[in-house]
Design an enzyme around this catalytic site. Structure first.
Site, PDB file in Angstrom:
ATOM      1  N   ASP A  37     -44.975 -22.144-100.110  1.00 40.49           N
ATOM      2  CA  ASP A  37     -44.534 -21.185 -98.976  1.00 40.49           C
ATOM      3  C   ASP A  37     -45.380 -21.240 -97.760  1.00 40.49           C
ATOM      4  O   ASP A  37     -46.657 -21.105 -98.169  1.00 40.49           O
ATOM      5  CB  ASP A  37     -44.362 -19.798 -99.685  1.00 40.49           C
ATOM      6  CG  ASP A  37     -43.404 -18.906 -98.743  1.00 40.49           C
ATOM      7  OD1 ASP A  37     -43.835 -18.785 -97.663  1.00 40.49           O
ATOM      8  OD2 ASP A  37     -42.403 -18.422 -99.131  1.00 40.49           O
ATOM      9  N   HIS A 107     -33.207 -19.809-103.621  1.00 45.71           N
ATOM     10  CA  HIS A 107     -34.414 -20.242-103.969  1.00 45.71           C
ATOM     11  C   HIS A 107     -35.318 -19.183-104.695  1.00 45.71           C
ATOM     12  O   HIS A 107     -34.898 -18.019-104.818  1.00 45.71           O
ATOM     13  CB  HIS A 107     -35.378 -20.321-102.767  1.00 45.71           C
ATOM     14  CG  HIS A 107     -35.670 -19.217-101.834  1.00 45.71           C
ATOM     15  ND1 HIS A 107     -34.379 -19.078-100.764  1.00 45.71           N
ATOM     16  CD2 HIS A 107     -36.413 -18.364-101.559  1.00 45.71           C
ATOM     17  CE1 HIS A 107     -34.735 -17.904-100.288  1.00 45.71           C
ATOM     18  NE2 HIS A 107     -35.985 -17.272-100.562  1.00 45.71           N
ATOM     19  N   HIS A 109     -39.193 -17.884-105.856  1.00 48.65           N
ATOM     20  CA  HIS A 109     -40.663 -17.662-105.538  1.00 48.65           C
ATOM     21  C   HIS A 109     -41.773 -17.517-106.701  1.00 48.65           C
ATOM     22  O   HIS A 109     -41.121 -16.858-107.747  1.00 48.65           O
ATOM     23  CB  HIS A 109     -40.804 -16.346-104.600  1.00 48.65           C
ATOM     24  CG  HIS A 109     -40.213 -16.012-103.525  1.00 48.65           C
ATOM     25  ND1 HIS A 109     -40.887 -16.150-102.341  1.00 48.65           N
ATOM     26  CD2 HIS A 109     -38.873 -15.668-103.160  1.00 48.65           C
ATOM     27  CE1 HIS A 109     -39.971 -16.025-101.276  1.00 48.65           C
ATOM     28  NE2 HIS A 109     -38.802 -15.549-101.857  1.00 48.65           N
TER      29      HIS A 109
HETATM   30  P1  AMP Z   1     -36.730 -14.946 -98.884  1.00 50.93           P
HETATM   31  O1  AMP Z   1     -37.156 -13.979 -97.728  1.00 50.93           O
HETATM   32  O2  AMP Z   1     -36.684 -14.820-100.262  1.00 50.93           O
HETATM   33  O3  AMP Z   1     -35.607 -15.449 -98.042  1.00 50.93           O
HETATM   34  O4  AMP Z   1     -37.682 -16.257 -98.530  1.00 50.93           O
HETATM   35  C1  AMP Z   1     -37.939 -17.098 -97.803  1.00 50.93           C
HETATM   36  C2  AMP Z   1     -39.403 -17.713 -98.124  1.00 50.93           C
HETATM   37  O5  AMP Z   1     -39.451 -18.997 -97.170  1.00 50.93           O
HETATM   38  C3  AMP Z   1     -40.464 -16.990 -97.231  1.00 50.93           C
HETATM   39  O6  AMP Z   1     -41.482 -16.468 -98.193  1.00 50.93           O
HETATM   40  C4  AMP Z   1     -40.914 -17.623 -96.212  1.00 50.93           C
HETATM   41  O7  AMP Z   1     -42.387 -17.421 -95.931  1.00 50.93           O
HETATM   42  C5  AMP Z   1     -40.684 -18.961 -96.520  1.00 50.93           C
HETATM   43  N1  AMP Z   1     -40.415 -19.967 -95.795  1.00 50.93           N
HETATM   44  C6  AMP Z   1     -39.660 -19.835 -94.496  1.00 50.93           C
HETATM   45  N2  AMP Z   1     -39.930 -21.116 -93.771  1.00 50.93           N
HETATM   46  C7  AMP Z   1     -40.711 -21.814 -94.475  1.00 50.93           C
HETATM   47  C8  AMP Z   1     -41.125 -23.140 -94.394  1.00 50.93           C
HETATM   48  N3  AMP Z   1     -40.547 -23.966 -93.234  1.00 50.93           N
HETATM   49  N4  AMP Z   1     -41.646 -23.669 -95.288  1.00 50.93           N
HETATM   50  C9  AMP Z   1     -42.015 -23.181 -96.304  1.00 50.93           C
HETATM   51  N5  AMP Z   1     -41.668 -21.768 -96.469  1.00 50.93           N
HETATM   52  C10 AMP Z   1     -41.011 -21.328 -95.727  1.00 50.93           C
END
Ligand code: AMP
Length: 145
Positions: A37, A107, A109
């Site tokens: 992340d 996804h 975490h």
């Molecule tokens: P959510 O809020 O559960 O949809 O989580 C999305 C996650 O994706 C967040 O923790 C962001 O920090 C992460 N994120 C967003 N863009 C990217 C990226 N380009 N590469 C890696 N992680 C990302």
């Protein structure tokens, strides 16, 4: 965008799967991909996604999608434990914007936690990419063969 909606094939995780957007990749198999992340809530925060499913969230996911994503989640969580020795590991997954979801491609975490460290804010500061690469190398080295 919330619980109901249409899958957007231009979302950032779909672009990562297709190699159109960068990611610090941890490991992958035929069905899933794990990467760091980039706005981590703790050191070692990783994400697991499915390559082909167009499920936007858990409610839309096919059972076999959940099986492969959770199997990869366990694999990465075990490697995170071996590599970083956290006191706990938080596994989280958000459905719909009011629940905290910001990327509408299913996804999970994986967030290592240490007893003396507060959880970082969701989506806060961007990590240093070289630091993320070093962490990914540490974690990848502990993945089972
Ligand atoms: P959510 O809020 O559960 O949809 O989580 C999305 C996650 O994706 C967040 O923790 C962001 O920090 C992460 N994120 C967003 N863009 C990217 C990226 N380009 N590469 C890696 N992680 C990302």
């Amino acid at each position: 965008m919330s619980l109901d909606g249409v899958y957007d094939s231009q979302n950032i995780f779909a672009k990562i799967v297709r190699g159109e957007a960068p990611a610090v990749r941890l490991c992958e198999d035929a069905d899933t991909l794990a990467f760091m992340d980039v706005f981590p809530q703790s050191r070692g925060h990783a994400l697991v996604i499915h390559r082909r499913s167009t499920a936007r969230n858990l409610l839309e996911a096919e059972p076999e999608t959940l099986t492969s994503v959770m199997s990869m989640t366990q694999r990465v969580a075990r490697a995170v434990r071996l590599a970083l020795n956290p006191d706990g590991i938080m596994i989280s997954q958000f459905n719909g914007a009011p629940a905290g979801q910001t990327v509408f491609h299913l996804h999970v975490h994986i967030i290592p936690r240490w007893a003396d460290q507060p959880l970082g804010r969701h989506g806060a500061g961007m990590a240093d990419i070289e630091d993320l690469k070093a962490l990914a190398a540490q974690i990848s080295a502990r993945l089972p063969a």
